[in-house]
Design a protein around this motif. Structure first.
Motif, PDB file in Angstrom:
ATOM      1  N   UNK A  80      10.461  25.459  12.384  1.00  0.00           N
ATOM      2  CA  UNK A  80      11.371  26.350  12.456  1.00  0.00           C
ATOM      3  C   UNK A  80      12.433  26.249  11.971  1.00  0.00           C
ATOM      4  N   UNK A  81      13.306  26.876  12.031  1.00  0.00           N
ATOM      5  CA  UNK A  81      14.844  25.961  11.587  1.00  0.00           C
ATOM      6  C   UNK A  81      15.537  25.892  12.370  1.00  0.00           C
ATOM      7  N   UNK A  82      15.691  24.981  13.378  1.00  0.00           N
ATOM      8  CA  UNK A  82      15.935  25.118  14.741  1.00  0.00           C
ATOM      9  C   UNK A  82      17.241  23.902  14.462  1.00  0.00           C
ATOM     10  N   UNK A  83      17.434  23.660  13.582  1.00  0.00           N
ATOM     11  CA  UNK A  83      19.281  22.926  13.334  1.00  0.00           C
ATOM     12  C   UNK A  83      19.839  23.928  12.920  1.00  0.00           C
ATOM     13  N   UNK A  84      19.864  25.506  12.659  1.00  0.00           N
ATOM     14  CA  UNK A  84      20.052  25.931  11.981  1.00  0.00           C
ATOM     15  C   UNK A  84      20.786  27.151  13.387  1.00  0.00           C
ATOM     16  N   UNK A  85      19.751  27.475  14.148  1.00  0.00           N
ATOM     17  CA  UNK A  85      20.108  28.075  15.524  1.00  0.00           C
ATOM     18  C   UNK A  85      20.052  27.417  16.267  1.00  0.00           C
TER      19      UNK A  85
END
Lengths: 294, 544
Positions: free
Chosen positions: A119-124
């Motif tokens: 998942x795009x944890x960095x984006x979140x």
């Protein structure tokens, strides 16, 4: 970074930004069902709002192709299309989440078959921090913000730099990142994030009691945390290992350009292709100490 | 003329080969309105009745000629704007040599139109820049030509009159009255009788407006002084050296330079009046020497002030394109213009200062070679650091079991959306969790929190105190206080032992004694430790 203007901080009002893992690949392989997870989380979010009239909850969906705000309790745009069976918060969130998943699906790019994309944890995290920065700058008073990551999918190493940047920026604006990791293995990213920012990292062993974990551990506001004993993150071993042999080292060479770590001298950095200058091998022992990594 | 529209103007016509460079005569020159059309054999000269007629025909000819040229150059595929075309035609008409060359090369097919002009690019650009710089100025006859013309000349020359006009007309007095007053004031000035001027001003306050020195002018002058470019122009050349010129020319030159370049008024005198009065001391409007009393200086204007002001206005140029309109509108338009131009000037000045403020020698060199950072694989960083952490933290050292998912993205997204709609229809799970699970969670959490197993021994800095909430920890942190507390408890225990009844004493002491023993041992240990610590004199830096 422009300094955040000094404001009156409220003691025990929470601005809780929740990042919700909606990675479909993870959920379809995971034993705990997404609908059950969601119902536990929804109950938790509602209870946060019920804890205090001024509490605010923002939910960010973390897909594997995109991230999006799916709920903001302070927003007026929450259309109350309730059919009477559930509170507006649930129906709004579910409606937005459904839309988000549909959009996320359209953005799907091919990935290696058989693997689970992360998942795009960095984006979140970045979106959560942006929201919090806005909250810092708006209004004379604001609640103490914190981020709660509800994640299950595995770490995406390619996001490392972005996530670390987000973590450090959270640390700088003193926003704790709590992590409730529901996956089967620990998440190094989230451990690191909570460790650095002073948040709580916890991996609940009993997922069907998720609501209780959330309400006993993660519902506590920052003020109350001073008086409570919460699960402490275990000391995390963040010793560095070299890029070349993946061996843990206490002393080594660091590329001055990209901070890659090596256990022995190289002519060229394998990460960023910088050419290293001549080492004074004659005065090696004294000099190489200066280039050591701690 | 094969233009779409037809213009009929009366004109005399003659053929000539003389004077082929000029296209038409300029308005205001001594020559009658002539239009000269050049063709291959020579040229036709048309003499019009009036200049407006000439202008109409000139435009038409320009369009027609450009059309003609366009039709001839079929080879060229470039599209030219009308402005570009007229510019080329104008250049050809002004420059006979160029025209000849153009005919030779283009007409004969040696070069295409665009090729020809590519080599003459400089000429085109020159014309462009000339056009940008040149503005039509006022006629140099402002002061003595004082009819109340409505083109705003008086307004431009005398801002106070301009302001007064805006204020008084038509609210306070009619236009005719206004101009009457104005010329009366002008008359008094021309008599050079400053005493009379003062007397008149005392009688009529409206008239006084015209008689007093122009406050607006002064303000403007002051503003200009403040605007002086603080930078030094090192490019001044011989042309700027006026000292060798005869006085008359010097004066003119001064007027020009002062009103043109504000940097010369750096001595603080508005508009360089100081310099000129030094040069030609004592020239007043009538040539008489300065005799009047000082108190009447308010009503005295010097010729030099007038000259300076006039030259400034002349050079500022005629900023009004509207022809005779009502003076009131003219006055308003002028006032608006002024505001606009003031803003522009201020901005220009700021830009110039910011540009000049950088001193080249003091700038850091920015010729460092640079290359974009290209990280081959950011995953390396993760592996380097996290691999360790994950390895040690996971209870099983089996490492990461990689999740495998063999479903297509349609399937997984579908199932995800299905579970969302599931909740939508069915609502939350009820009950959320069973009592058994709740108990399990509670005991699990309690165990986790109370256990110190995983915390101890991991790092030397951490102690049992670290797992306590921070407030309690702070209280306990002071070892001295801890010791005091322990000794207090110790003495309390002793009290308990003593105060107990004799028959119970034995049982009480059985309970209390081990506790007391432990406390005393701890105190002993603390004392010994402190002694040992204080004995070690040279502590290494930072050692606690």
């Amino acid at each position: 970074m422009a300094s955040v203007p000094s404001k009156h901080y409220t003691d025990d009002i929470s601005l809780l930004v929740v990042t919700l893992d909606t990675n479909p690949f993870f959920w379809s392989t995971f034993s705990f069902h997404f609908s059950e997870f969601l119902s536990q989380v929804l109950a938790f979010l509602n209870s946060i709002l019920l804890l205090g009239q001024l509490n605010q909850v923002v939910v960010i969906a973390t897909g594997c192709n995109s991230c999006s705000y799916v709920y903001d309790s302070s927003s007026d745009r929450n259309h109350a299309s309730t059919n009477g069976t559930m509170p507006a918060i649930y129906s709004n969130l579910l409606h937005n989440l459904d839309e988000f998943v549909a959009k996320d699906q359209q953005l799907t790019t091919a990935h290696k078959p058989g693997t689970v994309p992360s998942s795009l944890l960095s984006g979140a995290l970045s979106m959560a921090l942006c929201y919090i920065q806005r909250a810092f700058r708006a209004g004379p008073m604001h609640p103490q913000p914190r981020i709660l990551c509800l994640h299950g999918s595995t770490d995406g190493p390619e996001q490392y730099v972005a996530i670390m940047n987000a973590i450090f920026s959270a640390q700088r604006s003193s926003v704790p990142v709590d992590s409730c990791y529901i996956g089967s293995n620990n998440s190094a990213f989230l451990q690191q994030a909570s460790y650095i920012t002073g948040g709580i990292y916890y991996r609940p062993p009993q997922l069907d009691g998720l609501f209780q974990y959330l309400s006993t551990v993660f519902a506590t506001d920052l003020h109350s945390r001073e008086y409570l004993r919460l699960p402490k993150s275990l000391g995390v071993d963040f010793r560095a290992s070299c890029f070349c042999h993946k061996q843990t080292i206490d002393m080594g060479y660091v590329c001055s350009v990209c901070l890659s770590i090596f256990c022995e001298h190289h002519d060229k950095c394998s990460t960023c292709s910088s050419v290293f200058g001549q080492t004074q091998s004659d005065v090696a022992s004294a000099d190489s100490r200066k280039r050591k990594a701690s | 003329m094969s233009a779409a529209q037809q213009v009929v103007k009366r004109a005399k016509y003659k053929t000539t080969v003389k004077d082929p460079g000029h296209k038409h005569t300029k308005e205001g020159s001594n020559k009658p309105p002539w239009l000269n059309l050049v063709h291959s054999q020579g040229s036709y000269i048309f003499e019009f009745e009036s200049f407006p007629d000439l202008h109409v025909c000139r435009e038409l000819v320009g369009i027609a000629l450009s059309k003609h040229v366009e039709t001839t150059k079929v080879v060229s595929d470039e599209q030219l704007s009308a402005a570009e075309m007229t510019l080329r035609i104008k250049l050809l008409q002004e420059n006979s040599k160029l025209q000849k060359l153009h005919k030779e090369l283009v007409a004969s097919g040696k070069l295409t139109e665009s090729e020809f002009w590519a080599t003459k690019k400089k000429l085109l650009d020159q014309d462009e820049s000339r056009k940008l710089k040149q503005r039509i100025g006022f006629k140099n006859s402002l002061i003595f030509d004082t009819k109340p013309t409505s083109d705003g000349r008086i307004f431009a020359l005398k801002p106070a009159v301009h302001q007064a006009f805006l204020n008084f007309v038509p609210s306070k007095m009619s236009e005719v009255d206004f101009w009457n007053k104005y010329f009366k004031a002008e008359y008094i000035h021309s008599t050079k009788n400053t005493i009379a001027a003062a007397a008149e001003a005392a009688e009529d306050e409206d008239l006084a407006v015209f008689l007093k020195d122009d406050e607006i002018l002064e303000n403007e002058a002051r503003k200009k002084v403040r605007r002086v470019d603080p930078t030094l122009d090192m490019e001044a050349d011989q042309g700027d050296d006026y000292t060798h010129l005869p006085v008359g020319i010097r004066l003119r030159k001064f007027c020009f330079t002062i009103s043109n370049c504000s940097r010369y008024s750096a001595n603080g005198y508005p508009e360089g009046i100081g310099e000129i009065t030094e040069l030609d001391h004592g020239i007043f409007r009538d040539g008489s020497k300065e005799t009047s009393e000082a108190q009447n200086t308010l009503y005295r204007r010097t010729l030099l002030q007038d000259l300076n002001r006039q030259s400034e206005v002349v050079l500022e140029g005629k900023t009004l394109d509207i022809d005779t309109e009502h003076p009131r509108t003219v006055a308003e338009v002028l006032a608006r213009r002024k505001q606009e131009s003031d803003g522009v000037i201020e901005e220009e000045r700021r830009n110039r200062i910011s540009k000049m403020a950088q001193i080249e020698d003091l700038q850091a060199q920015d010729d460092h070679p640079f290359a974009p950072l290209s990280i081959k694989d950011p995953r390396d960083y993760f592996d380097s650091q996290q691999a360790n952490a994950v390895k040690t933290l996971d209870d099983s050292l089996a490492g990461k079991e990689t999740l495998r998912c063999n479903l297509s993205s349609e399937q997984v997204y579908g199932s995800l959306r299905k579970s969302i709609s599931n909740i939508k229809t069915k609502g939350l799970k009820d009950p959320l969790l069973s009592p058994e699970v709740a108990l399990k969670v509670l005991s699990g959490l309690t165990k986790n929190i109370s256990s110190t197993k995983s915390n101890l021994g991991k790092s030397s800095q951490e102690s049992v105190l670290d797992i306590l909430p921070s407030t309690i920890k702070e209280k306990l942190l002071d070892a001295r206080r801890l010791k005091d507390a322990i000794s207090q408890i110790d003495s309390k225990l002793e009290e308990i032992k003593v105060s107990a009844k004799s028959d119970l004493r034995h049982q009480v002491s059985l309970v209390v004694h081990p506790m007391q023993q432990a406390l005393e041992a701890a105190l002993l240990h603390y004392d010994a430790d402190e002694k040992k610590r204080s004995a070690k004199v040279p502590k290494p830096n930072g050692y606690v």
